[in-house]
Design an enzyme around this catalytic site. Structure first.
Site, PDB file in Angstrom:
ATOM      1  CG  ASP A  26      -8.794  -1.113   3.975  1.00  0.00           C
ATOM      2  OD1 ASP A  26      -9.877  -0.705   4.446  1.00  0.00           O
ATOM      3  OD2 ASP A  26      -7.734  -1.097   4.623  1.00  0.00           O
TER       4      ASP A  26
ATOM      5  CG  ASP B 142      -9.444   4.473   5.371  1.00  0.00           C
ATOM      6  OD1 ASP B 142      -9.833   3.371   5.796  1.00  0.00           O
ATOM      7  OD2 ASP B 142      -8.254   4.732   5.125  1.00  0.00           O
TER       8      ASP B 142
ATOM      9  CG  HIS C 191      -6.080  -4.628   4.631  1.00  0.00           C
ATOM     10  ND1 HIS C 191      -5.188  -3.583   4.549  1.00  0.00           N
ATOM     11  CD2 HIS C 191      -5.330  -5.746   4.817  1.00  0.00           C
ATOM     12  CE1 HIS C 191      -3.957  -4.062   4.662  1.00  0.00           C
ATOM     13  NE2 HIS C 191      -4.012  -5.358   4.823  1.00  0.00           N
TER      14      HIS C 191
ATOM     15  CG  ASP D  74      -8.089   2.330   9.259  1.00  0.00           C
ATOM     16  OD1 ASP D  74      -8.094   1.236   8.682  1.00  0.00           O
ATOM     17  OD2 ASP D  74      -7.687   3.387   8.721  1.00  0.00           O
TER      18      ASP D  74
ATOM     19  CE  LYS E 171      -6.711   5.780   2.466  1.00  0.00           C
ATOM     20  NZ  LYS E 171      -5.967   5.698   3.703  1.00  0.00           N
TER      21      LYS E 171
ATOM     22  CD1 TRP F  85      -2.619   1.765   0.397  1.00  0.00           C
ATOM     23  CD2 TRP F  85      -1.379   2.460   2.128  1.00  0.00           C
ATOM     24  NE1 TRP F  85      -2.987   3.053   0.689  1.00  0.00           N
ATOM     25  CE2 TRP F  85      -2.243   3.505   1.745  1.00  0.00           C
ATOM     26  CE3 TRP F  85      -0.503   2.662   3.192  1.00  0.00           C
ATOM     27  CZ2 TRP F  85      -2.251   4.746   2.389  1.00  0.00           C
ATOM     28  CZ3 TRP F  85      -0.506   3.889   3.837  1.00  0.00           C
ATOM     29  CH2 TRP F  85      -1.387   4.913   3.429  1.00  0.00           C
TER      30      TRP F  85
ATOM     31  CG  HIS G 241      -8.855   1.746   1.437  1.00  0.00           C
ATOM     32  ND1 HIS G 241      -7.564   1.352   1.167  1.00  0.00           N
ATOM     33  CD2 HIS G 241      -8.841   2.189   2.712  1.00  0.00           C
ATOM     34  CE1 HIS G 241      -6.818   1.537   2.228  1.00  0.00           C
ATOM     35  NE2 HIS G 241      -7.564   2.032   3.190  1.00  0.00           N
TER      36      HIS G 241
ATOM     37  CD  GLU H  67      -4.699  -1.590   1.697  1.00  0.00           C
ATOM     38  OE1 GLU H  67      -3.540  -1.821   2.110  1.00  0.00           O
ATOM     39  OE2 GLU H  67      -5.648  -1.302   2.455  1.00  0.00           O
TER      40      GLU H  67
ATOM     41  CG  ASP I  95      -5.689  -1.849   7.784  1.00  0.00           C
ATOM     42  OD1 ASP I  95      -5.132  -1.387   8.803  1.00  0.00           O
ATOM     43  OD2 ASP I  95      -5.581  -1.321   6.663  1.00  0.00           O
TER      44      ASP I  95
HETATM   45  C1  RNT Z   1      -3.962   2.554   4.683  1.00  0.00           C
HETATM   46  C2  RNT Z   1      -4.066   1.117   4.309  1.00  0.00           C
HETATM   47  C3  RNT Z   1      -2.965   0.223   4.822  1.00  0.00           C
HETATM   48  C4  RNT Z   1      -2.534   0.543   6.241  1.00  0.00           C
HETATM   49  C5  RNT Z   1      -1.514  -0.410   6.801  1.00  0.00           C
HETATM   50  C6  RNT Z   1      -0.921   0.099   8.071  1.00  0.00           C
HETATM   51  O1  RNT Z   1      -5.043   3.284   4.299  1.00  0.00           O
HETATM   52  O2  RNT Z   1      -5.308   0.635   4.717  1.00  0.00           O
HETATM   53  O3  RNT Z   1      -3.342  -1.098   4.689  1.00  0.00           O
HETATM   54  O4  RNT Z   1      -3.628   0.630   7.106  1.00  0.00           O
HETATM   55  O5  RNT Z   1      -0.580  -0.683   5.866  1.00  0.00           O
HETATM   56 ZN    ZN Z   2      -5.612  -1.499   4.552  1.00  0.00          ZN
END
Ligand code: RNT
Ligand code: ZN
Length: 422
Positions: A262, A297, A289, A299, A231, A188, A265, A229, A329
């Site tokens: 993810d 986003d 993820h 998390d 985004k 990423w 994302h 990955e 994640d």
């Molecule tokens: C960031 C991505 C990525 C990170 C990690 C820490 O937006 O989701 O995967 O969260 O690499």
């Molecule tokens: Zn991620």
């Protein structure tokens, strides 16, 4: 609840599910085969150990909160992961970021990392029979401060990051060999613009070129699989992310890489549960993820919400479990960090269990008969079946604390261990 009563409840629940044609023992057997990749970065707010007290910076991602007791050293992080694993049924994996290297506290730059810096993690994982996954770290570094790494206009900076990517793949290959378990290495990169770009094309061409250079070295898929990955946007890259979903969809398909989806994302009304079957029509394997976006986003810790159920149902209904690597994640620094791992991972497992407890074939048959009334009615009926009794039994069988008990253990750990940090 007394073990005997958990058993009794299980027997009653089993009967109920059997009346719908569902074999609960089989569901538990299926669940026990699933390895979820726990992300090391929940334990210290994505700090890592390049220097002591490292902090997440400049990566288009952010942690918020200052709950006491954050792991400050590798030993502390490992101790915390061990504690979390005691509360999670089954055998799982750990996903490491390159900045979690072990170089005895001495700084070593990203282009210089090698397998020696991860040997202690490999030994640790081996003792616990854990698989490892890996991630090059393209953030929290002076050479990432412009907001660009692999797509940076300066060739030398790009080259530095290419070398980091290559070094990480070599590390992952060795990890896979030494552990006898395939490593998934996820790429990423945060590259992007805060405001409207003048050139959307060149950075994407540079990113593709840099990735091609990184992936030039052939590595056996027995040891390492690469994932990319995408985004939608990040903090400081609100207007344009070089590695968008479309970019990586094309990249993964043409280069035969895994695509990492993810959950945070995409546009807020888009869900990855609906993307899994689309991308797997064209790709061999993907990485997830699993995260929880709240308005953006963010998390947040994964919980048992509609989308999590939907993701797991897709994996099970589609027969995709052999082609999908499940990684977590999220990073929340406002609550006990170990509890965050436990809540997120247990929720992931619960959602999978619930998917294994579906009479999937019956649902599909009613659909094929265009009997949407029965399809909807059955889906609603499933929601109130005694799924908790099956989960409790699984925890008992795996010698991990019950839903109502694990938090007490974490609180004790907080008093006896975390409180003495800082
Ligand atoms: C960031 C991505 C990525 C990170 C990690 C820490 O937006 O989701 O995967 O969260 O690499
Ligand atoms: Zn991620």
């Amino acid at each position: 609840m007394k073990p005997n009563n958990i058993l009794k409840s299980y027997e009653l629940a089993k009967e109920k599910y059997a009346s719908l044609g569902v074999d609960t023992d089989k569901a538990l057997k299926n669940l026990s085969k699933i390895a979820v990749s726990l992300h090391c970065w929940q334990g210290d707010d994505v700090g890592g150990f390049e220097k002591t007290g490292a902090e997440l910076s400049g990566g288009g991602i952010q942690t918020t909160g200052n709950y006491p007791g954050k792991a400050r050293t590798i030993a502390e992080l490992r101790q915390d992961i061990d504690k979390a694993l005691e509360m999670i049924p089954g055998n799982h994996r750990l996903s490491l970021h390159a900045c979690y290297l072990d170089n005895n506290g001495k700084f070593i730059d990203r282009d210089q990392v090698n397998i020696k810096h991860f040997q202690s993690w490999i030994d640790w994982a081996k003792q616990r029979k854990l698989g490892l996954d890996f991630n090059p770290t393209f953030f929290s570094h002076p050479k990432a401060n412009d907001g660009f790494t692999l797509s940076h206009p300066n060739k030398n900076i790009r080259e530095f990051w290419i070398q980091h990517g290559i070094a990480c793949r070599k590390i992952a290959e060795q990890m896979g060999k030494k552990l006898g378990k395939t490593v998934v290495t996820n790429f990423w990169v945060p590259d992007g613009y805060k405001d409207i770009p003048a050139d959307r094309k060149a950075p994407r061409e540079r990113l593709a070129d840099s990735l091609d250079k990184i992936f030039k070295l052939k590595i056996s898929p027995k040891y390492n699989l690469d994932a990319v990955e995408g985004k939608l946007f990040g903090i400081g890259s609100e207007s344009y992310v070089v590695g968008s979903h479309d970019f990586y969809m094309g990249y993964a398909a043409t280069r035969k890489k895994l695509l990492c989806l993810d959950a945070g994302h995409f546009h807020p009304t888009e869900v990855i549960s609906d993307k899994i079957s689309s991308v797997l029509t064209f790709l061999d394997e993907i990485l997830l993820h699993v995260s929880r976006p709240v308005r953006w986003d963010s998390d947040h810790v994964v919980i048992l919400n509609d989308e999590l159920y939907a993701i797991s149902r897709e994996l099970v209904r589609g027969g995709y479990l052999g082609r999908v690597h499940i990684g977590l994640d999220f990073f929340d620094a406002s609550i006990n960090r170990i509890a965050a791992w436990v809540i997120g991972t247990r929720s992931m497992l619960k959602s999978l269990l619930s998917a294994f407890l579906e009479p999937a074939a019956v649902l599909v048959q009613t659909e094929l008969k265009f009997d949407y009334t029965q399809r909807l009615a059955l889906m609603e009926t499933l929601k109130t079946l005694p799924f908790g009794a099956i989960w409790d039994f699984y925890c008992l069988k795996n010698n991990v604390p019950q839903e109502t008990e694990w938090l007490r253990e974490i609180k004790n750990y907080e008093l006896s261990v975390l409180k003495h940090r800082n």
